[in-house]
Design an enzyme around this catalytic site. Sequence first.
Site, mmCIF file in Angstrom:
data_model
loop_
_atom_site.group_PDB
_atom_site.id
_atom_site.type_symbol
_atom_site.label_atom_id
_atom_site.label_comp_id
_atom_site.label_asym_id
_atom_site.label_seq_id
_atom_site.Cartn_x
_atom_site.Cartn_y
_atom_site.Cartn_z
ATOM 1 N N GLU A 1 0.842 -1.202 0.000
ATOM 2 C CA GLU A 1 0.000 0.000 0.000
ATOM 3 C C GLU A 1 0.877 1.253 0.000
ATOM 4 O O GLU A 1 2.097 1.185 0.077
ATOM 5 C CB GLU A 1 -0.887 0.008 1.257
ATOM 6 C CG GLU A 1 -2.360 -0.269 1.005
ATOM 7 C CD GLU A 1 -3.083 0.951 0.469
ATOM 8 O OE1 GLU A 1 -2.431 1.955 0.111
ATOM 9 O OE2 GLU A 1 -4.325 0.908 0.419
ATOM 10 N N GLU B 1 -3.469 -5.976 10.282
ATOM 11 C CA GLU B 1 -2.942 -4.729 9.715
ATOM 12 C C GLU B 1 -2.673 -3.688 10.791
ATOM 13 O O GLU B 1 -2.508 -2.513 10.495
ATOM 14 C CB GLU B 1 -3.919 -4.143 8.684
ATOM 15 C CG GLU B 1 -4.012 -4.941 7.405
ATOM 16 C CD GLU B 1 -4.769 -4.188 6.324
ATOM 17 O OE1 GLU B 1 -4.971 -2.962 6.471
ATOM 18 O OE2 GLU B 1 -5.149 -4.811 5.329
ATOM 19 N N ASP C 1 -9.993 2.050 -3.722
ATOM 20 C CA ASP C 1 -9.045 2.217 -2.616
ATOM 21 C C ASP C 1 -8.351 3.564 -2.808
ATOM 22 O O ASP C 1 -8.955 4.601 -2.613
ATOM 23 C CB ASP C 1 -8.059 1.049 -2.597
ATOM 24 C CG ASP C 1 -7.404 0.846 -1.239
ATOM 25 O OD1 ASP C 1 -7.183 1.846 -0.534
ATOM 26 O OD2 ASP C 1 -7.102 -0.298 -0.880
#
Length: 299
Positions: A33, A144, A224
């Site tokens: 990410e 996460e 996203d």
Amino acid sequence: MKVQFEQLDKRFGEVARGDEYLECLYDGGRWLEGPVYSPAWRCLLFSDIPNDRVLRWDEVSGDVTVFRQPAGNSNGHTLDGQGRLISCEQGHRRVTRTEFDGSITVLASHLDGQQLNSPNDVVVKRDGSIWFTDPPYGITSNYEGRAAEQEIDGCHVYRISPDGELTVVADDFVRPNGLAFSLDESQLYVVDTPERHIRRFDVKDDGRLSGGEVFAPCEAGMFDGIRLDAVGRIWAAAHDGVHCFDPDGTLLGKVLFPDVVSNLCFGGPKRNRLFVTATTSVYSWLLTTDGAPQPYDHR
């Protein structure tokens, strides 16, 4: 890997030009990410969230090394006007700035005494204000971040003023995610991931938002991260690849990827290289479209 396109509007033909092949820069992540390109360092930084590290791809050597570990399960990154790294640390539930000497300054961690959920993605406005989203992905489990109770009622979009004041600018999201300003910064695009759409707000001079209508729905899974190019087109990460929208809301086409795409950014010396994080891999595509100018870009 050969680039694959899905053209939905003839205008996409002006956009989908460049290298014939996608280049895979790295394929050893768990969930990648938050890519951000640093012109000063000539590198791409990106997060490997479950592995709690930020990795660094060197543009000159092509090597990938660990930039920071542990990293607070960092997610989104950007650079401020001085080129300093701004990070959303899901695990630590805060937004930080990495100073030139490597020290870390906490910019936001609490609102009215309550700890933030898990800051996700972040952008910097040219006036120095910092805007970020705060869904609970980093506290729903230890995958996460760190499993914890949500202290703040809701998942909001926040603004840190140039003098450090934290305020809520939008409080009607389910789980806000990627965000980006229009070229003139008069509008702010924000993803609401579970709602499967991008919303568009008008930005007032004092930092308040108005509007918030749906700009574009997602046709493949959920959106996203998002970024803009130099003419104002919106590029959005989705489950089947990167979707490209005209500012009028038309889906022009898609750049298809073999993995679920999480985020993207433009970079390189000419800002015409698209970097894409997609599940376990980072891809690069050199194209004829430039990314939008950034606050740190003084060209």
